[in-house]
Design an enzyme around this catalytic site. Structure first.
Site, PDB file in Angstrom:
ATOM      1  N   ARG A   6       0.830  -1.203   0.000  1.00 28.40           N
ATOM      2  CA  ARG A   6       0.000   0.000   0.000  1.00 28.40           C
ATOM      3  C   ARG A   6       0.861   1.248   0.000  1.00 28.40           C
ATOM      4  NH1 ARG A   6      -5.078   0.677   2.012  1.00 28.40           N
ATOM      5  NH2 ARG A   6      -4.637   2.679   1.058  1.00 28.40           N
ATOM      6  N   ARG A  62       3.238   4.045 -15.595  1.00 28.57           N
ATOM      7  CA  ARG A  62       3.506   3.366 -16.868  1.00 28.57           C
ATOM      8  C   ARG A  62       4.762   3.901 -17.550  1.00 28.57           C
ATOM      9  NH1 ARG A  62      -2.239   4.375 -17.756  1.00 28.57           N
ATOM     10  NH2 ARG A  62      -3.348   2.488 -17.207  1.00 28.57           N
ATOM     11  N   GLU A  77     -11.964   6.708  -5.285  1.00 28.88           N
ATOM     12  CA  GLU A  77     -12.066   6.303  -3.880  1.00 28.88           C
ATOM     13  C   GLU A  77     -13.483   6.580  -3.388  1.00 28.88           C
ATOM     14  OE1 GLU A  77     -10.571   4.757  -0.371  1.00 28.88           O
ATOM     15  OE2 GLU A  77      -9.490   4.927  -2.262  1.00 28.88           O
ATOM     16  N   TYR A 107       3.424   6.001   3.186  1.00 25.28           N
ATOM     17  CA  TYR A 107       2.426   7.062   3.337  1.00 25.28           C
ATOM     18  C   TYR A 107       3.165   8.388   3.384  1.00 25.28           C
ATOM     19  CZ  TYR A 107      -0.812   3.328   4.117  1.00 25.28           C
ATOM     20  OH  TYR A 107      -1.573   2.209   3.933  1.00 25.28           O
TER      21      TYR A 107
END
Length: 121
Positions: A6, A62, A77, A107
């Site tokens: 994450r 990418r 989200e 984070y």
């Protein structure tokens, strides 16, 4: 073993250049801290909050060297009252021999408040 990694960051404005640069910085840190090779990545899902719509954050992922064949998808989200604004979240699914507790979840910026228990300081 397949593991999820994450990551999350925030942007200060709904601006394409900022969205791309913050996403790139986040993903590069995820790659570095977890020693990820593109051929080990099954896919990457990127979500954004409703206040981000000026660019696809998948694009800078990418464009990373060797990442052009990694499946990357953007999504919205959930909009929850009191949720963190201007937030970009990344879920990277990778093949790794690391134990679950050895994965470094990243984070950055205001997104640090999402999971202070996982901050690597």
């Amino acid at each position: 073993m397949i593991r999820g990694i994450r990551g999350a960051t925030t942007v200060e404005a709904n601006d394409a250049k900022i969205i791309h640069s913050q996403t790139e910085a986040l993903v590069k840190t995820m790659i570095e801290k977890n020693k990820i090779e593109p051929e080990d990545v099954a896919h990457v899902i990127v979500s954004v909050t409703d206040d981000i719509d000026q660019a696809f954050p998948a694009r800078p992922i990418r464009e990373l060297p060797g990442w052009q064949f990694v499946p990357v998808m953007c999504t919205k989200e959930m909009s929850v009252p009191g949720g963190l604004p201007y937030c970009i979240r990344v879920m990277m699914t990778v093949n790794t021999s690391k134990e679950q507790q050895a994965i470094k979840h990243i984070y950055q910026h205001d997104a640090r408040q999402l999971r202070p228990d996982l901050l690597d300081e």
